[in-house]
Design an enzyme around this catalytic site. Structure first.
Site, PDB file in Angstrom:
ATOM      1  N   LYS A 288      56.982  74.847  22.333  1.00 58.31           N
ATOM      2  CA  LYS A 288      56.275  74.649  21.070  1.00 58.31           C
ATOM      3  C   LYS A 288      54.771  74.743  21.346  1.00 58.31           C
ATOM      4  O   LYS A 288      54.248  74.022  22.218  1.00 58.31           O
ATOM      5  CB  LYS A 288      56.622  73.253  20.553  1.00 58.31           C
ATOM      6  CG  LYS A 288      56.933  73.189  19.090  1.00 58.31           C
ATOM      7  CD  LYS A 288      57.486  71.832  18.754  1.00 58.31           C
ATOM      8  CE  LYS A 288      57.211  71.514  17.310  1.00 58.31           C
ATOM      9  NZ  LYS A 288      57.518  70.123  17.001  1.00 58.31           N
TER      10      LYS A 288
HETATM   11  C1  E4P Z   1      58.431  69.326  13.698  1.00 59.47           C
HETATM   12  O1  E4P Z   1      58.657  70.032  14.637  1.00 59.47           O
HETATM   13  C2  E4P Z   1      57.418  68.266  13.671  1.00 59.47           C
HETATM   14  O2  E4P Z   1      57.501  67.600  14.886  1.00 59.47           O
HETATM   15  C3  E4P Z   1      57.655  67.262  12.583  1.00 59.47           C
HETATM   16  O3  E4P Z   1      58.534  67.757  11.598  1.00 59.47           O
HETATM   17  C4  E4P Z   1      56.409  66.664  12.004  1.00 59.47           C
HETATM   18  O4  E4P Z   1      56.753  65.770  10.982  1.00 59.47           O
HETATM   19  P1  E4P Z   1      55.724  64.698  10.374  1.00 59.47           P
HETATM   20  O5  E4P Z   1      54.731  65.440   9.558  1.00 59.47           O
HETATM   21  O6  E4P Z   1      56.579  63.803   9.531  1.00 59.47           O
HETATM   22  O7  E4P Z   1      55.089  64.013  11.554  1.00 59.47           O
END
Ligand code: E4P
Length: 216
Positions: A83
């Site tokens: 990522k």
């Molecule tokens: C996805 O890969 C992210 O880690 C996640 O969905 C972020 O979510 P949040 O905005 O609730 O922290």
């Protein structure tokens, strides 16, 4: 449609897996920081439980550092996806890692333009954050729909969408109706999706009525 668990907590992931709700896992540094243990060990544990893609985020912000870190993370398990934040150097690193056959997910996507650049750079996945857009008065679902249309109309952009930062049952229903490739869902929201007050009151009534014939 695949559903991923948006968590680094092994219990949450295993509970979702029991219900067929762990086609993959997304983590990020904030989610890992909530757990006890070393970064690599936490990821190793998740990869041991889940056979689908497990997304692990790099911390470096320069292309060289991202590539180096990405290659190290990729050694943890075959199902690790790297990522990478949506920045200029991130896109450079995506190209390099893609050329070496390492799968990438460009994260923190907040516009269709960013999704196009990530897909052109060779990202395997893009990760638009719905809830965070909604938080600032924009429409996360509209962004998802636009990116989906762009990818459908340009099949040469071989990139999958992971709808991230999902916050409400309505998000999940809308995204599923839209036909999004992948949803990543926090375990709290999976529980919310299970519940309905009419299911609870229906069970209560059935149990009460059953008392009348149970001991006959
Ligand atoms: C996805 O890969 C992210 O880690 C996640 O969905 C972020 O979510 P949040 O905005 O609730 O922290």
């Amino acid at each position: 449609m695949d559903i991923y668990v948006d968590s680094a907590n092994l219990n949450e992931i295993c509970q979702a897996k029991e219900l067929g709700l762990a086609d993959g896992v997304t983590t990020n540094p904030s989610l890992i920081a909530k757990e006890n243990g070393k970064f690599e060990e936490i990821l190793k544990g998740i990869c041991h439980e889940v056979s689908g893609p497990v997304h692990a985020e790099v911390l470096s912000l320069d292309a060289e550092g991202i590539v180096k870190e990405g290659k190290e993370l990729a050694k943890i398990a075959d199902n690790i996806v790297i990522k990478i934040p949506m920045i200029h150097d991130g896109l450079k690193a995506v190209r390099k890692l893609d050329a070496e056959g390492i799968k990438t997910n460009v994260t923190l996507i907040f516009s269709a333009g960013q999704a196009i650049l990530a897909a052109k750079a060779g990202a395997t996945y893009v990760c638009p954050f719905l809830g965070r857009l909604d938080d600032i008065g924009h429409d996360g679902l509209e962004l998802l729909s636009t990116i989906r249309t762009i990818f459908i109309n340009n099949p040469d952009l071989r990139c999958q969408i992971i709808a991230a930062s999902t916050r409400t049952p309505a998000h999940i229903v809308e995204l599923s109706s839209m036909g999004v490739d992948i949803l990543t869902v926090p375990s709290k929201l999976l529980t919310q999706l299970e519940k309905h007050p009419l299911t609870d009151s229906g069970i209560e009534q059935f149990c009460k009525d059953a008392e009348k014939f149970k001991n006959l």
